[in-house]
Design a protein around this motif. Structure first.
Motif, PDB file in Angstrom:
ATOM      1  N   ALA A 108       0.838  -1.199   0.000  1.00  0.00           N
ATOM      2  CA  ALA A 108       0.000   0.000   0.000  1.00  0.00           C
ATOM      3  C   ALA A 108       0.875   1.253   0.000  1.00  0.00           C
ATOM      4  O   ALA A 108       1.907   1.305   0.671  1.00  0.00           O
ATOM      5  CB  ALA A 108      -0.923  -0.004   1.206  1.00  0.00           C
ATOM      6  N   THR A 109       0.437   2.259  -0.744  1.00  0.00           N
ATOM      7  CA  THR A 109       1.220   3.494  -0.881  1.00  0.00           C
ATOM      8  C   THR A 109       0.432   4.755  -0.542  1.00  0.00           C
ATOM      9  O   THR A 109       1.013   5.840  -0.467  1.00  0.00           O
ATOM     10  CB  THR A 109       1.733   3.636  -2.321  1.00  0.00           C
ATOM     11  N   PHE A 110      -0.869   4.649  -0.393  1.00  0.00           N
ATOM     12  CA  PHE A 110      -1.695   5.831  -0.172  1.00  0.00           C
ATOM     13  C   PHE A 110      -2.693   5.535   0.950  1.00  0.00           C
ATOM     14  O   PHE A 110      -3.273   4.451   1.006  1.00  0.00           O
ATOM     15  CB  PHE A 110      -2.461   6.186  -1.452  1.00  0.00           C
ATOM     16  N   HIS A 111      -2.871   6.454   1.860  1.00  0.00           N
ATOM     17  CA  HIS A 111      -2.237   7.762   2.020  1.00  0.00           C
ATOM     18  C   HIS A 111      -0.932   7.549   2.785  1.00  0.00           C
ATOM     19  O   HIS A 111      -0.866   6.697   3.659  1.00  0.00           O
ATOM     20  CB  HIS A 111      -3.203   8.685   2.781  1.00  0.00           C
ATOM     21  N   ALA A 112       0.109   8.344   2.459  1.00  0.00           N
ATOM     22  CA  ALA A 112       1.433   8.116   3.038  1.00  0.00           C
ATOM     23  C   ALA A 112       1.411   8.126   4.561  1.00  0.00           C
ATOM     24  O   ALA A 112       2.210   7.431   5.205  1.00  0.00           O
ATOM     25  CB  ALA A 112       2.419   9.170   2.532  1.00  0.00           C
ATOM     26  N   ALA A 113       0.493   8.896   5.160  1.00  0.00           N
ATOM     27  CA  ALA A 113       0.424   8.957   6.623  1.00  0.00           C
ATOM     28  C   ALA A 113      -0.067   7.640   7.219  1.00  0.00           C
ATOM     29  O   ALA A 113       0.294   7.293   8.341  1.00  0.00           O
ATOM     30  CB  ALA A 113      -0.493  10.096   7.058  1.00  0.00           C
ATOM     31  N   ARG A 114      -0.891   6.918   6.448  1.00  0.00           N
ATOM     32  CA  ARG A 114      -1.412   5.624   6.893  1.00  0.00           C
ATOM     33  C   ARG A 114      -1.776   4.813   5.656  1.00  0.00           C
ATOM     34  O   ARG A 114      -2.945   4.740   5.272  1.00  0.00           O
ATOM     35  CB  ARG A 114      -2.626   5.811   7.795  1.00  0.00           C
ATOM     36  N   PRO A 115      -0.789   4.192   5.018  1.00  0.00           N
ATOM     37  CA  PRO A 115      -1.029   3.538   3.733  1.00  0.00           C
ATOM     38  C   PRO A 115      -2.016   2.371   3.829  1.00  0.00           C
ATOM     39  O   PRO A 115      -1.814   1.431   4.608  1.00  0.00           O
ATOM     40  CB  PRO A 115       0.349   3.049   3.314  1.00  0.00           C
ATOM     41  N   THR A 116      -3.079   2.433   3.030  1.00  0.00           N
ATOM     42  CA  THR A 116      -4.077   1.356   2.973  1.00  0.00           C
ATOM     43  C   THR A 116      -4.422   0.951   1.546  1.00  0.00           C
ATOM     44  O   THR A 116      -4.981  -0.126   1.344  1.00  0.00           O
ATOM     45  CB  THR A 116      -5.373   1.773   3.694  1.00  0.00           C
ATOM     46  N   LEU A 117      -4.107   1.792   0.547  1.00  0.00           N
ATOM     47  CA  LEU A 117      -4.505   1.537  -0.833  1.00  0.00           C
ATOM     48  C   LEU A 117      -3.280   1.364  -1.727  1.00  0.00           C
ATOM     49  O   LEU A 117      -2.317   2.131  -1.626  1.00  0.00           O
ATOM     50  CB  LEU A 117      -5.373   2.679  -1.357  1.00  0.00           C
ATOM     51  N   ARG A 118      -3.351   0.388  -2.644  1.00  0.00           N
ATOM     52  CA  ARG A 118      -2.249   0.114  -3.567  1.00  0.00           C
ATOM     53  C   ARG A 118      -2.479   0.856  -4.881  1.00  0.00           C
ATOM     54  O   ARG A 118      -2.619   0.252  -5.943  1.00  0.00           O
ATOM     55  CB  ARG A 118      -2.126  -1.390  -3.805  1.00  0.00           C
ATOM     56  N   PHE A 119      -2.501   2.166  -4.799  1.00  0.00           N
ATOM     57  CA  PHE A 119      -2.728   2.982  -5.993  1.00  0.00           C
ATOM     58  C   PHE A 119      -1.539   2.933  -6.951  1.00  0.00           C
ATOM     59  O   PHE A 119      -1.712   3.049  -8.162  1.00  0.00           O
ATOM     60  CB  PHE A 119      -2.981   4.436  -5.607  1.00  0.00           C
TER      61      PHE A 119
END
Length: 230
Positions: A182-193
């Motif tokens: 996961a890369t997004f959101h950098a503050a708490r990565p949950t999505l593999r955008f």
């Protein structure tokens, strides 16, 4: 081909604006330097307003040891719809091809054929739209354009896709995605955008997401890194 792996980094740098809301191109370049890339694929590399000056000043890019491909010599921008490619100074681009993509929003990609001591590879940076139907059409357009250039192909970018399966993209035979984490959101990565699109003939490349230091706050996305055997 044989030798050390080719290192390709892709990153949505949000116009060099970090989580502290400071525009800090030097910080972005420090993060990039720490990953020791040969080829860099950037998204949101130009400022939003016309004439869309580069978010990373070219003198700083040169001092860091990279060359920015000039996608549109008529403008001060280094990207095409914000997509830019930086190369190690001893690599050359034998072909540069901006691509306009279909969809509700203005979107594009930037492709290049790169020659170096490792041989040659076709690379591309892209930033896809917010609608799933648009993303499938955009992927098809980029892959078709890259295959016209030919050779080994590696694409990377912010694909804006939360689904993990390759079926979400409708890829041609022999193509696959690589989303290391996961890369997004950098503050708490949950999505593999942020992902790589790997064409046939690239072996078994390895990808990772650096989760340390200034990469955690230099943008709202984390960078992704790919090592491809040469």
């Amino acid at each position: 081909m044989s030798g050390r792996p080719l290192c390709i980094v892709s990153w949505n740098i949000r116009k060099a604006v970090g989580l502290d809301w400071r525009r800090d191109p030097a910080r972005v370049l420090r993060v990039l330097s720490s990953m020791k890339p040969d080829i860099i694929l950037l998204q949101e590399a130009d400022k939003r307003l016309s004439p869309r000056h580069p978010a990373l000043p070219l003198d700083q890019v040169a001092r860091a040891g990279w060359t920015a491909l000039n996608a549109d010599p008529r403008t001060p921008s280094i990207g095409h719809h914000g997509n830019a490619i930086l190369l190690r100074s001893d690599f050359i681009a034998t072909r540069i091809e901006p691509v306009d993509l279909p969809g509700l929003e203005p979107r594009g990609a930037l492709l290049a054929r790169i020659q170096g001591s490792f041989g040659a590879v076709t690379v591309g940076g892209l930033h896809l739209g917010l609608r799933h139907a648009d993303r499938r059409r955009q992927i098809a357009n980029v892959i078709e354009a890259a295959e016209r250039i030919g050779g080994r192909i590696v694409l990377g970018g912010d694909l804006n896709e939360w689904r993990r399966s390759d079926e979400a993209f409708g890829l041609p035979d022999g193509w696959r995605t690589l989303a290391p984490s996961a890369t997004f959101h950098a503050a708490r990565p949950t999505l593999r955008f942020d992902r790589f699109l790997i064409g046939p003939g690239n072996g078994d490349p390895v990808a990772d997401v650096p989760h340390k230091g200034e990469s955690l706050r230099a943008s709202d996305h984390l960078p992704i890194r790919l090592l491809v055997d040469t």
